[in-house]
Scaffold this motif. Structure first.
Motif, PDB file in Angstrom:
ATOM      1  N   THR A   1       0.830  -1.206   0.000  1.00  0.00           N
ATOM      2  CA  THR A   1       0.000   0.000   0.000  1.00  0.00           C
ATOM      3  C   THR A   1       0.862   1.254   0.000  1.00  0.00           C
ATOM      4  O   THR A   1       0.580   2.207  -0.731  1.00  0.00           O
ATOM      5  CB  THR A   1      -0.954  -0.006   1.206  1.00  0.00           C
ATOM      6  N   ALA A   2       1.924   1.255   0.798  1.00  0.00           N
ATOM      7  CA  ALA A   2       2.823   2.408   0.844  1.00  0.00           C
ATOM      8  C   ALA A   2       3.451   2.656  -0.528  1.00  0.00           C
ATOM      9  O   ALA A   2       3.581   3.812  -0.962  1.00  0.00           O
ATOM     10  CB  ALA A   2       3.904   2.192   1.899  1.00  0.00           C
ATOM     11  N   HIS A   3       3.819   1.594  -1.225  1.00  0.00           N
ATOM     12  CA  HIS A   3       4.394   1.729  -2.569  1.00  0.00           C
ATOM     13  C   HIS A   3       3.362   2.327  -3.529  1.00  0.00           C
ATOM     14  O   HIS A   3       3.670   3.229  -4.311  1.00  0.00           O
ATOM     15  CB  HIS A   3       4.885   0.369  -3.070  1.00  0.00           C
ATOM     16  N   TRP A   4       2.122   1.844  -3.473  1.00  0.00           N
ATOM     17  CA  TRP A   4       1.050   2.372  -4.324  1.00  0.00           C
ATOM     18  C   TRP A   4       0.792   3.847  -4.023  1.00  0.00           C
ATOM     19  O   TRP A   4       0.661   4.662  -4.932  1.00  0.00           O
ATOM     20  CB  TRP A   4      -0.200   1.532  -4.132  1.00  0.00           C
ATOM     21  N   LEU A   5       0.769   4.207  -2.736  1.00  0.00           N
ATOM     22  CA  LEU A   5       0.549   5.610  -2.367  1.00  0.00           C
ATOM     23  C   LEU A   5       1.690   6.496  -2.860  1.00  0.00           C
ATOM     24  O   LEU A   5       1.464   7.622  -3.308  1.00  0.00           O
ATOM     25  CB  LEU A   5       0.376   5.741  -0.857  1.00  0.00           C
TER      26      LEU A   5
END
Length: 134
Positions: free
Chosen positions: A24-28
């Motif tokens: 999720t952090a990578h997507w954000l």
């Protein structure tokens, strides 16, 4: 605008496993690189996505209908802790309370109990647009 459904659609199965927070952090990070402004819409109930939003946000908007009864101070404190992932959830993010009013015809009152229930830096009163438009 990113919400839990769009996160799951973009991240897929990585969004539900042990590496969900990392995926999720990578997507954000990708969203922030592509857009000037990214709005994260948290779930209306405590969830891992709410915590991720709180930890990633620069500003957290707590939105409520002004005509609803505000929670008591202890209930507000507990709700904020559950939604944001702890008492100091949201880290250094500025927290702002937005009270939505049904009409522009009424002067806002009863703000103090809302402010006593939630730990916020600022508060705003907004009137919903009438059904017939502006």
């Amino acid at each position: 605008i990113a919400d839990s459904a769009s996160r799951l659609a973009e991240v897929g199965q990585a969004g539900v496993g042990p590496l969900a927070a990392e995926a999720t952090a990578h997507w954000l990070a990708q969203l922030e690189a592509a857009y000037d402004v990214v709005i994260l819409k948290a779930d209306p109930f405590p969830s891992p996505w709410c915590v991720q939003c709180a930890h990633h946000a620069d500003c957290i908007l707590l939105v409520a209908a002004a005509e609803d009864a505000p929670p008591g101070p202890e209930e507000g404190y507990q709700l904020q802790a559950r939604l944001l992932g702890g008492v100091s959830g949201g880290g250094l993010a500025q927290r702002e309370l937005v009270l939505l009013h049904k009409s522009t015809e009424v002067t806002p009152t009863g703000t103090r109990p809302w402010l006593e229930a939630f730990s916020v830096h600022k508060h705003h009163h907004l009137a919903r647009a009438p059904a017939h438009g502006l």
